[in-house]
Design a protein around this motif. Structure first.
Motif, mmCIF file in Angstrom:
data_model
loop_
_atom_site.group_PDB
_atom_site.id
_atom_site.type_symbol
_atom_site.label_atom_id
_atom_site.label_comp_id
_atom_site.label_asym_id
_atom_site.label_seq_id
_atom_site.Cartn_x
_atom_site.Cartn_y
_atom_site.Cartn_z
ATOM 1 N N PRO A 31 0.833 -1.211 0.000
ATOM 2 C CA PRO A 31 0.000 0.000 0.000
ATOM 3 C C PRO A 31 0.868 1.262 0.000
ATOM 4 O O PRO A 31 1.856 1.356 0.714
ATOM 5 C CB PRO A 31 -0.799 -0.109 1.293
ATOM 6 C CG PRO A 31 -0.711 -1.538 1.696
ATOM 7 C CD PRO A 31 0.572 -2.058 1.130
ATOM 8 N N ASN A 32 0.489 2.227 -0.806
ATOM 9 C CA ASN A 32 1.159 3.526 -0.906
ATOM 10 C C ASN A 32 2.621 3.427 -1.320
ATOM 11 O O ASN A 32 3.417 4.300 -0.979
ATOM 12 C CB ASN A 32 1.040 4.310 0.403
ATOM 13 C CG ASN A 32 -0.405 4.564 0.768
ATOM 14 O OD1 ASN A 32 -1.226 4.837 -0.096
ATOM 15 N ND2 ASN A 32 -0.729 4.451 2.032
ATOM 16 N N ALA A 33 2.991 2.366 -2.031
ATOM 17 C CA ALA A 33 4.377 2.218 -2.484
ATOM 18 C C ALA A 33 4.612 3.119 -3.687
ATOM 19 O O ALA A 33 3.745 3.313 -4.522
ATOM 20 C CB ALA A 33 4.657 0.774 -2.857
ATOM 21 N N LYS A 34 5.798 3.691 -3.755
ATOM 22 C CA LYS A 34 6.182 4.538 -4.889
ATOM 23 C C LYS A 34 6.872 3.652 -5.913
ATOM 24 O O LYS A 34 7.549 2.688 -5.575
ATOM 25 C CB LYS A 34 7.145 5.643 -4.435
ATOM 26 C CG LYS A 34 6.626 6.505 -3.318
ATOM 27 C CD LYS A 34 5.840 7.649 -3.843
ATOM 28 C CE LYS A 34 5.381 8.494 -2.665
ATOM 29 N NZ LYS A 34 4.868 9.748 -3.025
ATOM 30 N N GLU A 35 6.717 4.006 -7.178
ATOM 31 C CA GLU A 35 7.358 3.264 -8.249
ATOM 32 C C GLU A 35 8.261 4.215 -9.026
ATOM 33 O O GLU A 35 7.873 5.332 -9.331
ATOM 34 C CB GLU A 35 6.311 2.669 -9.185
ATOM 35 C CG GLU A 35 6.901 1.802 -10.251
ATOM 36 C CD GLU A 35 5.843 1.067 -11.048
ATOM 37 O OE1 GLU A 35 6.188 0.613 -12.149
ATOM 38 O OE2 GLU A 35 4.708 0.963 -10.582
ATOM 39 N N THR A 36 9.464 3.749 -9.334
ATOM 40 C CA THR A 36 10.400 4.559 -10.098
ATOM 41 C C THR A 36 10.013 4.510 -11.564
ATOM 42 O O THR A 36 9.842 3.435 -12.131
ATOM 43 C CB THR A 36 11.830 4.029 -9.919
ATOM 44 O OG1 THR A 36 12.159 4.060 -8.540
ATOM 45 C CG2 THR A 36 12.822 4.877 -10.687
ATOM 46 N N VAL A 37 9.854 5.692 -12.159
ATOM 47 C CA VAL A 37 9.521 5.785 -13.579
ATOM 48 C C VAL A 37 10.382 6.861 -14.232
ATOM 49 O O VAL A 37 10.966 7.705 -13.552
ATOM 50 C CB VAL A 37 8.026 6.125 -13.811
ATOM 51 C CG1 VAL A 37 7.118 5.041 -13.288
ATOM 52 C CG2 VAL A 37 7.672 7.451 -13.205
ATOM 53 N N SER A 38 10.435 6.818 -15.524
ATOM 54 C CA SER A 38 11.110 7.861 -16.279
ATOM 55 C C SER A 38 10.023 8.692 -16.945
ATOM 56 O O SER A 38 9.131 8.154 -17.596
ATOM 57 C CB SER A 38 12.018 7.225 -17.339
ATOM 58 O OG SER A 38 12.607 8.229 -18.122
ATOM 59 N N LEU A 39 10.098 10.007 -16.772
ATOM 60 C CA LEU A 39 9.052 10.888 -17.256
ATOM 61 C C LEU A 39 9.696 12.075 -17.951
ATOM 62 O O LEU A 39 10.602 12.707 -17.405
ATOM 63 C CB LEU A 39 8.207 11.360 -16.059
ATOM 64 C CG LEU A 39 7.020 12.256 -16.320
ATOM 65 C CD1 LEU A 39 5.965 11.502 -17.119
ATOM 66 C CD2 LEU A 39 6.427 12.714 -15.001
ATOM 67 N N ARG A 40 9.243 12.382 -19.143
ATOM 68 C CA ARG A 40 9.790 13.513 -19.879
ATOM 69 C C ARG A 40 8.908 14.731 -19.633
ATOM 70 O O ARG A 40 7.723 14.717 -19.957
ATOM 71 C CB ARG A 40 9.870 13.184 -21.368
ATOM 72 C CG ARG A 40 10.831 12.034 -21.646
ATOM 73 C CD ARG A 40 10.799 11.617 -23.093
ATOM 74 N NE ARG A 40 11.114 12.716 -24.001
ATOM 75 C CZ ARG A 40 12.319 12.947 -24.497
ATOM 76 N NH1 ARG A 40 13.324 12.158 -24.177
ATOM 77 N NH2 ARG A 40 12.517 13.950 -25.321
ATOM 78 N N LEU A 41 9.502 15.784 -19.063
ATOM 79 C CA LEU A 41 8.789 17.024 -18.769
ATOM 80 C C LEU A 41 9.467 18.169 -19.501
ATOM 81 O O LEU A 41 10.671 18.140 -19.750
ATOM 82 C CB LEU A 41 8.823 17.309 -17.259
ATOM 83 C CG LEU A 41 8.219 16.250 -16.347
ATOM 84 C CD1 LEU A 41 8.498 16.589 -14.895
ATOM 85 C CD2 LEU A 41 6.730 16.126 -16.582
ATOM 86 N N ASP A 42 8.688 19.200 -19.799
ATOM 87 C CA ASP A 42 9.283 20.407 -20.366
ATOM 88 C C ASP A 42 10.214 21.019 -19.332
ATOM 89 O O ASP A 42 9.943 20.961 -18.122
ATOM 90 C CB ASP A 42 8.194 21.416 -20.749
ATOM 91 C CG ASP A 42 7.345 20.933 -21.918
ATOM 92 O OD1 ASP A 42 7.859 20.148 -22.740
ATOM 93 O OD2 ASP A 42 6.177 21.360 -22.002
ATOM 94 N N GLN A 43 11.300 21.611 -19.804
ATOM 95 C CA GLN A 43 12.312 22.171 -18.906
ATOM 96 C C GLN A 43 11.719 23.236 -17.980
ATOM 97 O O GLN A 43 12.014 23.258 -16.795
ATOM 98 C CB GLN A 43 13.471 22.764 -19.715
ATOM 99 C CG GLN A 43 14.635 23.221 -18.861
ATOM 100 C CD GLN A 43 15.331 22.089 -18.130
ATOM 101 O OE1 GLN A 43 15.444 20.988 -18.648
ATOM 102 N NE2 GLN A 43 15.784 22.342 -16.928
ATOM 103 N N ASP A 44 10.854 24.107 -18.519
ATOM 104 C CA ASP A 44 10.291 25.162 -17.684
ATOM 105 C C ASP A 44 9.370 24.616 -16.594
ATOM 106 O O ASP A 44 9.314 25.148 -15.481
ATOM 107 C CB ASP A 44 9.578 26.216 -18.530
ATOM 108 C CG ASP A 44 8.457 25.646 -19.391
ATOM 109 O OD1 ASP A 44 8.451 24.420 -19.634
ATOM 110 O OD2 ASP A 44 7.585 26.425 -19.832
ATOM 111 N N VAL A 45 8.671 23.529 -16.892
ATOM 112 C CA VAL A 45 7.807 22.902 -15.881
ATOM 113 C C VAL A 45 8.668 22.316 -14.771
ATOM 114 O O VAL A 45 8.396 22.521 -13.580
ATOM 115 C CB VAL A 45 6.917 21.811 -16.524
ATOM 116 C CG1 VAL A 45 6.170 21.013 -15.469
ATOM 117 C CG2 VAL A 45 5.961 22.420 -17.528
ATOM 118 N N LEU A 46 9.719 21.618 -15.145
ATOM 119 C CA LEU A 46 10.612 21.022 -14.162
ATOM 120 C C LEU A 46 11.261 22.100 -13.293
ATOM 121 O O LEU A 46 11.315 21.979 -12.066
ATOM 122 C CB LEU A 46 11.679 20.182 -14.863
ATOM 123 C CG LEU A 46 12.648 19.430 -13.959
ATOM 124 C CD1 LEU A 46 11.916 18.475 -13.041
ATOM 125 C CD2 LEU A 46 13.671 18.691 -14.800
#
Length: 74
Positions: free
Chosen positions: A35-50
């Motif tokens: 329950p409530n475990a986090k999962e490692t993922v790769s996510l592409r975000l715009d530089q300004d959002v990051l």
């Protein structure tokens, strides 16, 4: 009368020899969910959002997670 040394059907003889050596493939075992475990993922975000999330300092990943939860209606 002695039984024949070889099987009449070579296919059956080969099956009898190699069947025990065939590997068994186990069914996929699904790990129980934590329950409530986090999962490692790769996510592409715009530089300004990051940069906007990182500007507030540590905890930016949690803030992105909260924003995604809100957007998903969770």
């Amino acid at each position: 009368m002695k039984p024949p040394r070889r099987s009449k059907d070579p296919w059956d003889a080969a099956e009898a020899v190699f069947r025990p050596a065939a590997p068994t493939i186990p069914e996929a075992v699904k790990k129980p969910a934590i329950p409530n475990a986090k999962e490692t993922v790769s996510l592409r975000l715009d530089q300004d959002v990051l940069e906007a999330f990182q500007a507030d300092g540590p905890g930016w990943q949690d803030r992105i997670n909260a924003a995604l939860r809100a957007a998903a209606g969770l």
